[in-house]
Each structure stands twice: as structure tokens, then as C-alpha cells.
Scaffold this motif. Sequence first.
Motif, PDB file in Angstrom:
ATOM      1  N   VAL A 163       0.838  -1.195   0.000  1.00  0.00           N
ATOM      2  CA  VAL A 163       0.000   0.000   0.000  1.00  0.00           C
ATOM      3  C   VAL A 163       0.878   1.252   0.000  1.00  0.00           C
ATOM      4  O   VAL A 163       0.649   2.204  -0.761  1.00  0.00           O
ATOM      5  N   MET A 164       1.901   1.245   0.833  1.00  0.00           N
ATOM      6  CA  MET A 164       2.814   2.385   0.924  1.00  0.00           C
ATOM      7  C   MET A 164       3.591   2.570  -0.385  1.00  0.00           C
ATOM      8  O   MET A 164       3.726   3.693  -0.889  1.00  0.00           O
ATOM      9  N   ALA A 165       4.087   1.472  -0.955  1.00  0.00           N
ATOM     10  CA  ALA A 165       4.867   1.565  -2.189  1.00  0.00           C
ATOM     11  C   ALA A 165       4.013   2.052  -3.358  1.00  0.00           C
ATOM     12  O   ALA A 165       4.447   2.897  -4.154  1.00  0.00           O
ATOM     13  N   ALA A 166       2.792   1.529  -3.466  1.00  0.00           N
ATOM     14  CA  ALA A 166       1.914   1.923  -4.579  1.00  0.00           C
ATOM     15  C   ALA A 166       1.606   3.408  -4.535  1.00  0.00           C
ATOM     16  O   ALA A 166       1.549   4.086  -5.573  1.00  0.00           O
ATOM     17  N   SER A 167       1.431   3.943  -3.337  1.00  0.00           N
ATOM     18  CA  SER A 167       1.200   5.376  -3.191  1.00  0.00           C
ATOM     19  C   SER A 167       2.449   6.163  -3.559  1.00  0.00           C
ATOM     20  O   SER A 167       2.386   7.182  -4.259  1.00  0.00           O
ATOM     21  N   ASN A 168       3.592   5.684  -3.094  1.00  0.00           N
ATOM     22  CA  ASN A 168       4.856   6.371  -3.362  1.00  0.00           C
ATOM     23  C   ASN A 168       5.116   6.512  -4.861  1.00  0.00           C
ATOM     24  O   ASN A 168       5.574   7.552  -5.335  1.00  0.00           O
ATOM     25  N   TYR A 169       4.786   5.459  -5.613  1.00  0.00           N
ATOM     26  CA  TYR A 169       5.029   5.471  -7.057  1.00  0.00           C
ATOM     27  C   TYR A 169       3.828   5.989  -7.866  1.00  0.00           C
ATOM     28  O   TYR A 169       3.846   5.938  -9.087  1.00  0.00           O
ATOM     29  N   LYS A 170       2.796   6.466  -7.154  1.00  0.00           N
ATOM     30  CA  LYS A 170       1.622   7.068  -7.805  1.00  0.00           C
ATOM     31  C   LYS A 170       1.043   6.141  -8.874  1.00  0.00           C
ATOM     32  O   LYS A 170       0.785   6.539 -10.017  1.00  0.00           O
ATOM     33  N   LEU A 171       0.762   4.908  -8.458  1.00  0.00           N
ATOM     34  CA  LEU A 171       0.314   3.885  -9.408  1.00  0.00           C
ATOM     35  C   LEU A 171      -1.191   4.003  -9.653  1.00  0.00           C
ATOM     36  O   LEU A 171      -1.997   3.204  -9.162  1.00  0.00           O
ATOM     37  N   ASP A 172      -1.576   4.997 -10.437  1.00  0.00           N
ATOM     38  CA  ASP A 172      -2.996   5.193 -10.741  1.00  0.00           C
ATOM     39  C   ASP A 172      -3.521   4.190 -11.764  1.00  0.00           C
ATOM     40  O   ASP A 172      -4.699   4.225 -12.125  1.00  0.00           O
ATOM     41  N   ASN A 173      -2.658   3.289 -12.232  1.00  0.00           N
ATOM     42  CA  ASN A 173      -3.078   2.182 -13.092  1.00  0.00           C
ATOM     43  C   ASN A 173      -3.311   0.907 -12.294  1.00  0.00           C
ATOM     44  O   ASN A 173      -3.493  -0.170 -12.861  1.00  0.00           O
ATOM     45  N   LEU A 174      -3.322   1.031 -10.976  1.00  0.00           N
ATOM     46  CA  LEU A 174      -3.556  -0.086 -10.062  1.00  0.00           C
ATOM     47  C   LEU A 174      -4.874   0.110  -9.333  1.00  0.00           C
ATOM     48  O   LEU A 174      -5.141   1.191  -8.800  1.00  0.00           O
ATOM     49  N   CYS A 175      -5.691  -0.949  -9.303  1.00  0.00           N
ATOM     50  CA  CYS A 175      -6.954  -0.908  -8.564  1.00  0.00           C
ATOM     51  C   CYS A 175      -7.056  -2.163  -7.714  1.00  0.00           C
ATOM     52  O   CYS A 175      -7.065  -3.284  -8.238  1.00  0.00           O
ATOM     53  N   ALA A 176      -7.111  -1.971  -6.410  1.00  0.00           N
ATOM     54  CA  ALA A 176      -7.304  -3.078  -5.471  1.00  0.00           C
ATOM     55  C   ALA A 176      -8.777  -3.131  -5.065  1.00  0.00           C
ATOM     56  O   ALA A 176      -9.473  -2.109  -5.060  1.00  0.00           O
ATOM     57  N   VAL A 177      -9.230  -4.318  -4.735  1.00  0.00           N
ATOM     58  CA  VAL A 177     -10.590  -4.502  -4.227  1.00  0.00           C
ATOM     59  C   VAL A 177     -10.508  -5.323  -2.947  1.00  0.00           C
ATOM     60  O   VAL A 177      -9.844  -6.365  -2.911  1.00  0.00           O
ATOM     61  N   VAL A 178     -11.158  -4.846  -1.904  1.00  0.00           N
ATOM     62  CA  VAL A 178     -11.268  -5.607  -0.658  1.00  0.00           C
ATOM     63  C   VAL A 178     -12.655  -6.238  -0.614  1.00  0.00           C
ATOM     64  O   VAL A 178     -13.669  -5.538  -0.653  1.00  0.00           O
ATOM     65  N   ASP A 179     -12.683  -7.565  -0.571  1.00  0.00           N
ATOM     66  CA  ASP A 179     -13.937  -8.301  -0.407  1.00  0.00           C
ATOM     67  C   ASP A 179     -14.290  -8.251   1.079  1.00  0.00           C
ATOM     68  O   ASP A 179     -13.881  -9.092   1.872  1.00  0.00           O
ATOM     69  N   ARG A 180     -15.058  -7.234   1.432  1.00  0.00           N
ATOM     70  CA  ARG A 180     -15.307  -6.905   2.850  1.00  0.00           C
ATOM     71  C   ARG A 180     -16.553  -7.640   3.347  1.00  0.00           C
ATOM     72  O   ARG A 180     -17.620  -7.058   3.563  1.00  0.00           O
ATOM     73  N   ASN A 181     -16.403  -8.959   3.539  1.00  0.00           N
ATOM     74  CA  ASN A 181     -17.560  -9.716   4.039  1.00  0.00           C
ATOM     75  C   ASN A 181     -17.546  -9.876   5.559  1.00  0.00           C
ATOM     76  O   ASN A 181     -18.471 -10.437   6.136  1.00  0.00           O
ATOM     77  N   ARG A 182     -16.472  -9.411   6.199  1.00  0.00           N
ATOM     78  CA  ARG A 182     -16.360  -9.324   7.655  1.00  0.00           C
ATOM     79  C   ARG A 182     -16.275 -10.680   8.371  1.00  0.00           C
ATOM     80  O   ARG A 182     -16.376 -10.747   9.599  1.00  0.00           O
ATOM     81  N   LEU A 183     -16.061 -11.745   7.610  1.00  0.00           N
ATOM     82  CA  LEU A 183     -15.892 -13.062   8.214  1.00  0.00           C
ATOM     83  C   LEU A 183     -14.659 -13.742   7.647  1.00  0.00           C
ATOM     84  O   LEU A 183     -14.375 -13.638   6.457  1.00  0.00           O
ATOM     85  N   GLN A 184     -13.942 -14.464   8.506  1.00  0.00           N
ATOM     86  CA  GLN A 184     -12.829 -15.279   8.059  1.00  0.00           C
ATOM     87  C   GLN A 184     -12.932 -16.623   8.755  1.00  0.00           C
ATOM     88  O   GLN A 184     -13.894 -16.881   9.496  1.00  0.00           O
ATOM     89  N   ILE A 185     -11.979 -17.509   8.505  1.00  0.00           N
ATOM     90  CA  ILE A 185     -12.135 -18.885   8.963  1.00  0.00           C
ATOM     91  C   ILE A 185     -12.329 -18.985  10.477  1.00  0.00           C
ATOM     92  O   ILE A 185     -13.031 -19.867  10.965  1.00  0.00           O
ATOM     93  N   SER A 186     -11.739 -18.052  11.219  1.00  0.00           N
ATOM     94  CA  SER A 186     -11.805 -18.133  12.679  1.00  0.00           C
ATOM     95  C   SER A 186     -12.839 -17.203  13.296  1.00  0.00           C
ATOM     96  O   SER A 186     -12.860 -17.028  14.517  1.00  0.00           O
ATOM     97  N   GLY A 187     -13.684 -16.583  12.467  1.00  0.00           N
ATOM     98  CA  GLY A 187     -14.754 -15.759  13.014  1.00  0.00           C
ATOM     99  C   GLY A 187     -14.840 -14.387  12.379  1.00  0.00           C
ATOM    100  O   GLY A 187     -14.373 -14.168  11.258  1.00  0.00           O
ATOM    101  N   ASN A 188     -15.435 -13.455  13.111  1.00  0.00           N
ATOM    102  CA  ASN A 188     -15.597 -12.090  12.613  1.00  0.00           C
ATOM    103  C   ASN A 188     -14.243 -11.382  12.564  1.00  0.00           C
ATOM    104  O   ASN A 188     -13.457 -11.469  13.512  1.00  0.00           O
ATOM    105  N   THR A 189     -13.994 -10.679  11.462  1.00  0.00           N
ATOM    106  CA  THR A 189     -12.700  -9.997  11.313  1.00  0.00           C
ATOM    107  C   THR A 189     -12.442  -9.010  12.439  1.00  0.00           C
ATOM    108  O   THR A 189     -11.297  -8.816  12.865  1.00  0.00           O
TER     109      THR A 189
END
Length: 282
Positions: A163-189
Motif C-alpha cells: 500500500v505504501m509503495a503503490a502510493s509512493n510510485y503514484k500507481l494510478d493504473n492499479l486498482c485493489a478490491v477488498v472483499d469486505r464480508n467481515r468473516l474469516q475462517i476463525s470468526g468475525n474480522t
Amino acid sequence: MTSDSITMRDLQIKSYDLRKDIVDIVLAGNGGHIGGDMSVLEILMTLYFKRMNIHPDAPEEPNRDRFLLSKGHAMEAYYAVLAEKGFLDLQDILSAFSQYNSPYIGHPNNKLPGIEMNSGSLGHGLPVAAGMALAAKRSKKSYRTYVVMGDGELAEGSVWEAVMAASNYKLDNLCAVVDRNRLQISGNTEDVMALDDLHNRFAAFNWNVIDVADGNSIMELDAAFELAEAYKGKPSVLIANTVKGCGSSVMENKANWHHKVPSREEYQQIISDFKARKELLL
């Protein structure tokens, strides 16, 4: 299904057919991360059928957009989308998934067409995607790079270095997506490793942050990807608020469906739920 003619409504309807494909793949291999498959499906469909410059007849085209599934355990959803797009054959997947010496394993395998990188070791996708985006910048290529991460994955320190590196290099050709379902194998995130407020966390690293209220809505996702593509000077991240196990009350918002094979009775109810929800859209 061709990307040129399909509407977002068509895609939303088609998502229930692909949900059935996913369940069938899980059953064929007697295992799979079905909950996260269901939460990430519309993200994959929107990218492959509406946003990305990528074609099964030219999978190595130099200026193709790049896609990385960092949450590689959601491979069954990725198989369903790649098959629908024409990169893979669904019947081949169903006959060989998780079988001995099969290329159709439970995580991305770049020996298969359309898959850029082996993944599944969480925290690696965004660093590699940042490298791909930086390479495009330095070689003056126009392709964009997309990466999908699970929210539980954000506990990995390597994510935040990228995240820090992508900002430093101004990578506006990069798009990340967080699948924010709030659950993982061991419970609520938020019980395992609290993440909120994700918007302000990414913004603090100088990212363009786009909140998607319904991350299982292809219309909302498409609009968010369009905003990300138009934004210049910063990398973009979509925080897609999704539902784990989306599509059936049997699975929705239940952590124990992170990795589970439905029983015969559960399968019948799940397929019935998919059919009912699809009919509401027709």
C-alpha cells in the motif's frame, strides 16, 4: 456470453447460474471455500465482463489488463467466471477438480489460460500487483492491474508495505478490491484483528478510496470501477461490502461456511434459493 452485448441486469441474473456452477465444483472436488466464493463472485464478473481488456482468444496479448486473485482460496468462483468467459471448459473442471495430478487445483494455477499468478499465500497479491503496475508505468504500457483481497488478509504486514509503495510510485493504473464480508475462517474480522475504519486507513496512505455499499451489486461495482479508472495520481481501492455465502440463507453471514461441502439436503435448499432469487430479477 460476450462482454459487448451483455447488460448489467443480464450479468446479475447470470450470477445465480454461476453460483450453481460454484456449488457443483465444490461438490465435485469434495471441498472448497464456498462462503468467500459467493461473496467475491460479482466482483469477478464485473471485471471480466464489463471492465477489463482481456480476451480468451489472446490470453498473452501484451497490453491485456492484469488480474490477480490474492484471496486464492476463492478459486471455485474464479473457475466459474473463467469458464463463462471462455478461458476454460466447465465440464473439464467438474471432471478433474482437486483430482490427483490435475491442473484444476484449489488455488490459482498459472499453467491454465487466463491466470497470471499462482496465489493463495495471503498477503502476496497486492505486492505483485504493485510490481506489475510499476512495470507498466516504466515501459509506457496502458494496461491496468486489478487485485482482489479478502478482508481477513489485511492482517498481513506485506499488504501495507505494498500500500505504501503503490502510493509512493503514484500507481494510478492499479486498482485493489477488498472483499469486505467481515468473516474469516476463525470468526468475525473485527474480533480476530480489527480493521475498521478501512476507508481512513487506506486514505492515510494517500490512496483513492471508493466505498461500495453493496459489493454484490454489479451496477454499483461497475460504477465504482469507472471512478477508479478515471482517477489520476493515486492508486485506487474499492471497499466492497459483501455478504459471505451470498445467495442462500443456508450460507449467508455464517463463518462455518468459509470452507464446507453442502449435504444433499443443504444442496437442494441452496439451489432452490438461487432459483428463487434469480426469478425475482426476471
